[in-house]
Design a protein around this motif. Structure first.
Motif, PDB file in Angstrom:
ATOM      1  N   LEU A 320       0.828  -1.207   0.000  1.00 44.92           N
ATOM      2  CA  LEU A 320       0.000   0.000   0.000  1.00 44.92           C
ATOM      3  C   LEU A 320       0.863   1.257   0.000  1.00 44.92           C
ATOM      4  N   PHE A 321       1.955   1.226   0.759  1.00 47.58           N
ATOM      5  CA  PHE A 321       2.853   2.384   0.776  1.00 47.58           C
ATOM      6  C   PHE A 321       3.433   2.641  -0.615  1.00 47.58           C
ATOM      7  N   LYS A 322       3.826   1.597  -1.312  1.00 48.84           N
ATOM      8  CA  LYS A 322       4.377   1.770  -2.659  1.00 48.84           C
ATOM      9  C   LYS A 322       3.294   2.139  -3.671  1.00 48.84           C
ATOM     10  N   ASP A 323       2.068   1.685  -3.424  1.00 51.14           N
ATOM     11  CA  ASP A 323       0.978   2.010  -4.348  1.00 51.14           C
ATOM     12  C   ASP A 323       0.619   3.487  -4.340  1.00 51.14           C
ATOM     13  N   THR A 324       1.036   4.220  -3.315  1.00 47.71           N
ATOM     14  CA  THR A 324       0.765   5.664  -3.310  1.00 47.71           C
ATOM     15  C   THR A 324       1.440   6.368  -4.486  1.00 47.71           C
ATOM     16  N   SER A 325       2.428   5.718  -5.107  1.00 51.94           N
ATOM     17  CA  SER A 325       3.072   6.338  -6.269  1.00 51.94           C
ATOM     18  C   SER A 325       2.117   6.494  -7.442  1.00 51.94           C
ATOM     19  N   LEU A 326       1.016   5.710  -7.441  1.00 55.62           N
ATOM     20  CA  LEU A 326       0.033   5.827  -8.523  1.00 55.62           C
ATOM     21  C   LEU A 326      -0.820   7.085  -8.403  1.00 55.62           C
ATOM     22  N   LEU A 327      -0.759   7.737  -7.262  1.00 52.25           N
ATOM     23  CA  LEU A 327      -1.594   8.927  -7.063  1.00 52.25           C
ATOM     24  C   LEU A 327      -1.200  10.076  -7.985  1.00 52.25           C
ATOM     25  N   SER A 328       0.033  10.044  -8.471  1.00 58.58           N
ATOM     26  CA  SER A 328       0.447  11.092  -9.405  1.00 58.58           C
ATOM     27  C   SER A 328      -0.344  11.028 -10.706  1.00 58.58           C
ATOM     28  N   VAL A 330      -3.517  10.645 -10.892  1.00 61.78           N
ATOM     29  CA  VAL A 330      -4.828  11.282 -10.708  1.00 61.78           C
ATOM     30  C   VAL A 330      -4.660  12.725 -10.228  1.00 61.78           C
ATOM     31  N   GLY A 331      -3.491  13.300 -10.487  1.00 59.22           N
ATOM     32  CA  GLY A 331      -3.300  14.723 -10.256  1.00 59.22           C
ATOM     33  C   GLY A 331      -2.764  15.111  -8.899  1.00 59.22           C
ATOM     34  N   LEU A 332      -2.366  14.151  -8.058  1.00 59.04           N
ATOM     35  CA  LEU A 332      -1.803  14.468  -6.754  1.00 59.04           C
ATOM     36  C   LEU A 332      -0.281  14.493  -6.838  1.00 59.04           C
ATOM     37  N   VAL A 333       0.319  15.497  -6.228  1.00 64.48           N
ATOM     38  CA  VAL A 333       1.769  15.688  -6.357  1.00 64.48           C
ATOM     39  C   VAL A 333       2.457  15.064  -5.139  1.00 64.48           C
ATOM     40  N   GLU A 334       2.428  13.739  -5.061  1.00 62.92           N
ATOM     41  CA  GLU A 334       3.162  13.053  -3.994  1.00 62.92           C
ATOM     42  C   GLU A 334       4.624  12.899  -4.413  1.00 62.92           C
ATOM     43  N   LEU A 335       5.334  11.934  -3.854  1.00 63.79           N
ATOM     44  CA  LEU A 335       6.771  11.842  -4.091  1.00 63.79           C
ATOM     45  C   LEU A 335       7.093  11.626  -5.566  1.00 63.79           C
ATOM     46  N   THR A 336       6.368  10.736  -6.218  1.00 67.62           N
ATOM     47  CA  THR A 336       6.615  10.507  -7.646  1.00 67.62           C
ATOM     48  C   THR A 336       6.165  11.702  -8.476  1.00 67.62           C
ATOM     49  N   GLY A 337       5.050  12.319  -8.097  1.00 62.58           N
ATOM     50  CA  GLY A 337       4.575  13.491  -8.832  1.00 62.58           C
ATOM     51  C   GLY A 337       5.521  14.668  -8.708  1.00 62.58           C
ATOM     52  N   ILE A 338       6.090  14.881  -7.522  1.00 63.10           N
ATOM     53  CA  ILE A 338       7.044  15.984  -7.352  1.00 63.10           C
ATOM     54  C   ILE A 338       8.312  15.704  -8.134  1.00 63.10           C
ATOM     55  N   ALA A 339       8.663  14.413  -8.290  1.00 64.22           N
ATOM     56  CA  ALA A 339       9.836  14.071  -9.096  1.00 64.22           C
ATOM     57  C   ALA A 339       9.612  14.479 -10.558  1.00 64.22           C
ATOM     58  N   ARG A 340       8.412  14.282 -11.057  1.00 64.29           N
ATOM     59  CA  ARG A 340       8.115  14.696 -12.431  1.00 64.29           C
ATOM     60  C   ARG A 340       8.202  16.210 -12.570  1.00 64.29           C
ATOM     61  N   SER A 341       7.746  16.928 -11.573  1.00 63.66           N
ATOM     62  CA  SER A 341       7.830  18.389 -11.620  1.00 63.66           C
ATOM     63  C   SER A 341       9.285  18.849 -11.631  1.00 63.66           C
ATOM     64  N   ILE A 342      10.112  18.185 -10.847  1.00 63.09           N
ATOM     65  CA  ILE A 342      11.529  18.549 -10.791  1.00 63.09           C
ATOM     66  C   ILE A 342      12.218  18.242 -12.121  1.00 63.09           C
ATOM     67  N   LEU A 343      11.854  17.123 -12.731  1.00 67.20           N
ATOM     68  CA  LEU A 343      12.459  16.772 -14.017  1.00 67.20           C
ATOM     69  C   LEU A 343      12.029  17.720 -15.127  1.00 67.20           C
ATOM     70  N   ALA A 344      10.959  18.483 -14.911  1.00 65.43           N
ATOM     71  CA  ALA A 344      10.527  19.465 -15.907  1.00 65.43           C
ATOM     72  C   ALA A 344      11.307  20.766 -15.813  1.00 65.43           C
ATOM     73  N   GLN A 345      12.128  20.942 -14.775  1.00 63.62           N
ATOM     74  CA  GLN A 345      12.944  22.148 -14.659  1.00 63.62           C
ATOM     75  C   GLN A 345      13.994  22.158 -15.768  1.00 63.62           C
ATOM     76  N   PRO A 346      14.180  23.287 -16.449  1.00 65.41           N
ATOM     77  CA  PRO A 346      15.080  23.325 -17.624  1.00 65.41           C
ATOM     78  C   PRO A 346      16.503  22.866 -17.312  1.00 65.41           C
ATOM     79  N   GLN A 347      17.040  23.206 -16.139  1.00 66.69           N
ATOM     80  CA  GLN A 347      18.429  22.861 -15.841  1.00 66.69           C
ATOM     81  C   GLN A 347      18.614  21.395 -15.452  1.00 66.69           C
ATOM     82  N   PHE A 348      17.499  20.672 -15.249  1.00 62.25           N
ATOM     83  CA  PHE A 348      17.616  19.273 -14.815  1.00 62.25           C
ATOM     84  C   PHE A 348      16.883  18.321 -15.744  1.00 62.25           C
TER      85      PHE A 348
END
Length: 383
Positions: A320-328, A330-348
């Protein structure tokens, strides 16, 4: 006298010529793999993506001026966890190497983590609370142990109040609960609520009342036949349709509902396996003693059933703890979702390996801690 380690190596790795050859080949492959990982980690990887965005990974867009509330939450959770650990390990003595490792670990965090002076002081304060909580749990085991569940239960609304605000504190919108903070919050709430629901479903599936039994069977089989991502989408889209017009749940509550509904079905089957391990003779003996159904379940059946399926239950918690990564999705910015946001930064852009290795390490640490706690609980209950 022959060295025991040498005998073990000879018996398990070098018992004959082909086992010896296979052992040498595997050892050479592991050395080559470790060398490549070490070279990439130290010379090629650009860990600046983690250093610059550490705050985003941990708390997302939570207001920086209110970080003190997150530190207090961490202090409460770490102290209670240390007290709990101390209670379950009060019969064991801590060796000096373990104490030294604990001190060196926190010194390493204080030096390596890119934190400001205030955050370093908070981290040091949490380390002191960890040590104090461990000492309290070991010193006053008989006094604290009966109240431990109640203390954890009372701490949860305090933690939610500190994170969300209200009642005298500045409110923080749930849209700003991101990163590891959101992952842990959703995992803990889902685990705490899905466990009792799963137990009730397991008891209902073994009930003698046909209506209750068939309702539980249909629920369990239908939910287990659906993928989690489908349930999460249904919770986000269809759940508001079944609620009154004046009642609107935010996305986080809807996602937690989906996780609870999904996990409870699997939890029910794990608990049912434990119920089936209880012999009929114990139930008949409890009835012969005059115990009613409620006392028989709470004193005889459930304690033995749950102890028998601790590995399966903890495995469900880890999943269940690992399944929270699927929340990204459905529009929730959990750990995996924030990683996608960081990867969208131009310098990274393109720093996938560093980012996903870092969040993978975070997932592994928490999953390993849950596994370690379950082993300690099994050992404690078997004594």
């Amino acid at each position: 006298m022959t060295n025991p380690q040498f005998l073990w190596l000879r018996k398990n790795l070098f018992s004959n010529w082909y086992n010896s050859l296979l052992s040498v080949v595997c050892f050479a492959f592991l050395v080559w793999l470790a060398r490549g990982i070490f070279i990439w980690t130290t010379t090629q990887a650009q860990w600046a993506v983690v250093e610059v965005n550490l705050r985003l990974f941990l708390v997302g867009r939570f207001p920086q001026s209110l970080y003190w509330r997150i530190w207090i939450v961490l202090a409460i959770a770490s102290t209670l966890a240390a007290v709990t650990w101390g209670i379950f390990s009060h019969k064991q003595r801590f060796s000096k190497p373990k104490i030294v490792i604990f001190i060196l670990f926190f010194c390493f965090l204080l030096v390596v983590l890119p934190l400001d002076f205030t955050s370093r002081l908070w981290l040091l304060f949490n380390a002191v609370l960890l040590s104090l909580g461990l000492w309290l749990g070991r010193k006053f085991t008989k006094l604290i142990a009966p109240l431990l569940s109640l203390i954890w239960l009372l701490s949860f609304p305090i933690i939610l109040w500190l994170i969300g605000g209200g009642f005298g504190l500045q409110s923080v919108s749930s849209n700003l609960w991101n990163g590891l903070l959101l992952t842990l919050l959703m995992a803990i709430v889902s685990i705490l609520l899905s466990f009792p629901i799963g137990v009730l479903l397991a008891l209902g599936r073994t009930s003698n009342l046909p209506i209750i039994r068939w309702f539980c069977i249909l629920y369990i089989e239908i939910i287990r036949g659906l993928p989690l991502i489908g349930i999460l989408f249904l919770a986000q889209v269809m759940l508001p349709l079944f609620l009154p017009i004046d009642l609107r749940l935010d996305r986080i509550m809807r996602a937690i509902t989906g996780l609870i509904l999904f996990s409870a079905a699997y939890m029910a089957e794990n608990v049912r396996g434990g119920l089936q391990s209880i012999s009929r003779g114990q139930i008949e003996a409890a009835k012969a003693l005059g115990l009613n159904s409620l006392l028989m379940l709470t004193l005889i059946v459930l304690p033995q059933a749950l102890r028998a399926v601790i590995p399966a239950i903890v495995g469900q918690f880890i999943g269940l703890f690992k399944d929270t990564s699927l929340l990204s999705l459905v529009g929730l910015v959990e750990l995996t979702g924030i990683a996608r946001s960081i990867l969208a930064q131009p310098q990274f852009i393109g720093r996938y390996a560093e980012v996903y290795l870092f969040i993978g390490l975070i997932y592994w640490i928490f999953c390993y801690l849950m596994s370690l706690a379950s082993k300690r609980l099994e050992r404690q209950l078997s004594n």
